[in-house]
Design an enzyme around this catalytic site. Sequence first.
Site, mmCIF file in Angstrom:
data_model
loop_
_atom_site.group_PDB
_atom_site.id
_atom_site.type_symbol
_atom_site.label_atom_id
_atom_site.label_comp_id
_atom_site.label_asym_id
_atom_site.label_seq_id
_atom_site.Cartn_x
_atom_site.Cartn_y
_atom_site.Cartn_z
ATOM 1 N N GLY A 123 0.839 -1.212 0.000
ATOM 2 C CA GLY A 123 0.000 0.000 0.000
ATOM 3 C C GLY A 123 0.863 1.246 0.000
ATOM 4 O O GLY A 123 2.077 1.190 0.195
ATOM 5 N N ARG A 136 4.054 5.979 1.742
ATOM 6 C CA ARG A 136 4.614 7.329 1.845
ATOM 7 C C ARG A 136 4.105 8.222 0.733
ATOM 8 O O ARG A 136 4.565 9.341 0.580
ATOM 9 C CB ARG A 136 6.129 7.274 1.784
ATOM 10 C CG ARG A 136 6.664 6.580 0.548
ATOM 11 C CD ARG A 136 8.096 6.861 0.423
ATOM 12 N NE ARG A 136 8.739 5.972 -0.533
ATOM 13 C CZ ARG A 136 9.985 6.075 -0.862
ATOM 14 N NH1 ARG A 136 10.714 7.017 -0.308
ATOM 15 N NH2 ARG A 136 10.516 5.253 -1.718
ATOM 16 N N LYS A 195 4.359 12.032 -3.284
ATOM 17 C CA LYS A 195 5.256 11.031 -2.694
ATOM 18 C C LYS A 195 6.142 11.705 -1.643
ATOM 19 O O LYS A 195 6.674 12.780 -1.895
ATOM 20 C CB LYS A 195 6.118 10.425 -3.817
ATOM 21 C CG LYS A 195 6.860 9.172 -3.436
ATOM 22 C CD LYS A 195 7.333 8.467 -4.713
ATOM 23 C CE LYS A 195 8.287 7.334 -4.419
ATOM 24 N NZ LYS A 195 8.699 6.668 -5.665
ATOM 25 N N ARG A 232 3.427 13.593 -8.316
ATOM 26 C CA ARG A 232 3.353 12.825 -9.566
ATOM 27 C C ARG A 232 1.959 12.920 -10.183
ATOM 28 O O ARG A 232 0.985 13.169 -9.485
ATOM 29 C CB ARG A 232 3.618 11.349 -9.290
ATOM 30 C CG ARG A 232 4.911 11.044 -8.634
ATOM 31 C CD ARG A 232 5.208 9.576 -8.756
ATOM 32 N NE ARG A 232 4.271 8.756 -7.997
ATOM 33 C CZ ARG A 232 4.548 7.503 -7.637
ATOM 34 N NH1 ARG A 232 5.692 6.954 -7.986
ATOM 35 N NH2 ARG A 232 3.676 6.806 -6.960
ATOM 36 N N ASP A 273 3.976 -4.544 -7.425
ATOM 37 C CA ASP A 273 3.399 -3.312 -6.873
ATOM 38 C C ASP A 273 3.960 -2.077 -7.572
ATOM 39 O O ASP A 273 3.484 -0.964 -7.332
ATOM 40 C CB ASP A 273 3.637 -3.223 -5.352
ATOM 41 C CG ASP A 273 5.086 -3.464 -4.968
ATOM 42 O OD1 ASP A 273 5.539 -4.612 -5.093
ATOM 43 O OD2 ASP A 273 5.764 -2.507 -4.578
ATOM 44 N N ASN A 274 4.953 -2.260 -8.418
ATOM 45 C CA ASN A 274 5.496 -1.140 -9.194
ATOM 46 C C ASN A 274 5.113 -1.248 -10.670
ATOM 47 O O ASN A 274 5.692 -0.579 -11.512
ATOM 48 C CB ASN A 274 7.018 -1.091 -9.068
ATOM 49 C CG ASN A 274 7.457 -0.745 -7.653
ATOM 50 O OD1 ASN A 274 6.717 -0.117 -6.898
ATOM 51 N ND2 ASN A 274 8.651 -1.167 -7.284
HETATM 52 P P1 AMP Z 1 9.048 0.877 -3.288
HETATM 53 O O1 AMP Z 1 10.185 -0.073 -3.187
HETATM 54 O O2 AMP Z 1 9.442 2.326 -3.173
HETATM 55 O O3 AMP Z 1 8.183 0.607 -4.465
HETATM 56 O O4 AMP Z 1 8.140 0.627 -1.974
HETATM 57 C C1 AMP Z 1 7.632 -0.618 -1.613
HETATM 58 C C2 AMP Z 1 6.648 -0.436 -0.482
HETATM 59 O O5 AMP Z 1 7.290 0.151 0.659
HETATM 60 C C3 AMP Z 1 5.470 0.469 -0.795
HETATM 61 O O6 AMP Z 1 4.356 -0.017 -0.096
HETATM 62 C C4 AMP Z 1 5.920 1.802 -0.257
HETATM 63 O O7 AMP Z 1 4.850 2.646 0.028
HETATM 64 C C5 AMP Z 1 6.660 1.390 0.996
HETATM 65 N N1 AMP Z 1 7.695 2.357 1.384
HETATM 66 C C6 AMP Z 1 8.876 2.597 0.770
HETATM 67 N N2 AMP Z 1 9.573 3.550 1.418
HETATM 68 C C7 AMP Z 1 8.819 3.937 2.469
HETATM 69 C C8 AMP Z 1 8.981 4.879 3.523
HETATM 70 N N3 AMP Z 1 10.077 5.635 3.631
HETATM 71 N N4 AMP Z 1 7.980 4.997 4.420
HETATM 72 C C9 AMP Z 1 6.875 4.245 4.336
HETATM 73 N N5 AMP Z 1 6.663 3.334 3.386
HETATM 74 C C10 AMP Z 1 7.617 3.172 2.453
HETATM 75 MG MG MG Z 2 6.567 1.220 -5.245
#
Ligand code: AMP
Ligand code: MG
Length: 499
Positions: A90, A93, A124, A187, A265-266
């Site tokens: 989810g 951030r 973001k 974004r 998720d990406n």
């Molecule tokens: P990402 O690798 O950036 O695609 O993030 C994978 C998951 O981790 C997603 O659910 C993001 O929302 C969460 N996430 C990444 N960085 C943070 C952060 N600094 N604080 C909270 N959630 C994060």
């Molecule tokens: Mg992501």
Amino acid sequence: MRSIEALTFDNTYSRLPDTFHQRVQPKPFENPWLVHFNEAAGNLLDLDPAEARRPDFLDFITGRKAIPGSDPLAMLYAGHQFGSYVPQLGDGRAILLGEVRSPLKGLYNGHLNLVTDKWDLHLKGAGKTAFSRFGDGRAVLRSSVREYLCSEAMHGLGIPTTRALCLIGSDEPVFRETPEPGAMILRMAPCHVRFGSFEVFYYRDQVDHLRSLADYVIAQHYPEFAGVAPKDKYYRWFKEVVRRTGQLMAEWQAVGFCHGVMNTDNFSILGITMDYGPFGFLDDFDPGHICNHTDQSGFYAYDQQPRIGHFNLQALGQALSPLMTPDQVTGALGDYEPALATHFLDLLGAKHGFRIQSPTDEEIFRDTFEVLRGTDMTNFFRGLNSFSTAPGADNAPLRDLVVNLPAYDAWAKRYAARLTGEGSKDTERKARMDRVNPKFVLRNHLAQRAIDAAHQRDTSEIETLMRILRNPFAEHPGLERYAEPPPAELKKIVVSCSS
Ligand code: AMP
Ligand code: MG
């Protein structure tokens, strides 16, 4: 053109059941400063660029003041990360501030030429949400500059992508390996639904929600399937997602873009590039290149991307299986390989300047990639635009780029013969190829220079890169150094998941 208060919102996602999201307000940070405002993205919203100079602009963007009509929320999703299912992710951030309806239709989908009049404003680095797990809800300036620049670069290359309206810095330290300046990036995309948004309902056995989400995405973004009877509707839509994703993978491969974190998720349900992290463009061509320092096994290496695209679609197909017959899921997935291969061959044909396809082209392309090993990919293809077929031409500028000269010499003879065979004219072909093989891509060392300057509150490098990358096919005289490969000491800049 409109003021911020005059933007019209149509928050379709917030009207979905509460299970789909969590209502949450952005958490403003201290002393925000405007790093950059993207007028081109603002135009898509019909937003007056003068708004960016308003004293309260940053209050609106960073959540100190609510934008009238917005309805901020964090979206629920799950996903396969490096091959394993993670049931709860989810927006940890990022916060969807709301969905803007624009009086104009703007292109969002590069080569597919799809247009939209609805744009998610997705902030973001906006603070913790119910989905933050162990994270702080923040983003650092370093990775935000990279995402900001790369989304514009991809758009400039004609590759479907999220866009970004503005980048905001802060004095507030964000702790990664060390304290770093924080940032927020706003974004834009027609929608931020991911493959993982479907997976979460499948694995929770919430088929009603799964169907609602599919119907929602179809109604909003694939209206051509909305009237189809349910027994075929989801199948035909899934086929289209498969096709777009296959084509997207071909586009990435053709420009040497490595995403770095191709978790489901990406992966966008629209088939656009999203969630820029430790991405990288190939400098010297190396099929096994790993751009993400955290990815030690090369799970998402450059040459793995086409296979991972398929893996991700399989995961999506599994998640959508309650809405289709097993044969429909398998049938739609069968379209992936041909969609990718056909588009990749078309792109390579254009990159080589061929007007007519020939059955032997695949062999030439394979040889090109052999010749390319160890040679700067972008500069090689750009150099190819000026290839001369004149008898006795030595094509020294191109040849000088290459490491494997015996392979090059054999290849060049064959390439020249292939061009002559279709009656290709050097000047006409160059004009065509100049619109296909970019002179500029967002190389890591360029992004790093822009980041280092931004840390000193100098945004001139971001300014320059935005100008170049928005039109990477132009010559941009005087800015040749931005087309140069990294100096040896900067070849191995380490980028990791830490962002
Ligand atoms: P990402 O690798 O950036 O695609 O993030 C994978 C998951 O981790 C997603 O659910 C993001 O929302 C969460 N996430 C990444 N960085 C943070 C952060 N600094 N604080 C909270 N959630 C994060
Ligand atoms: Mg992501």
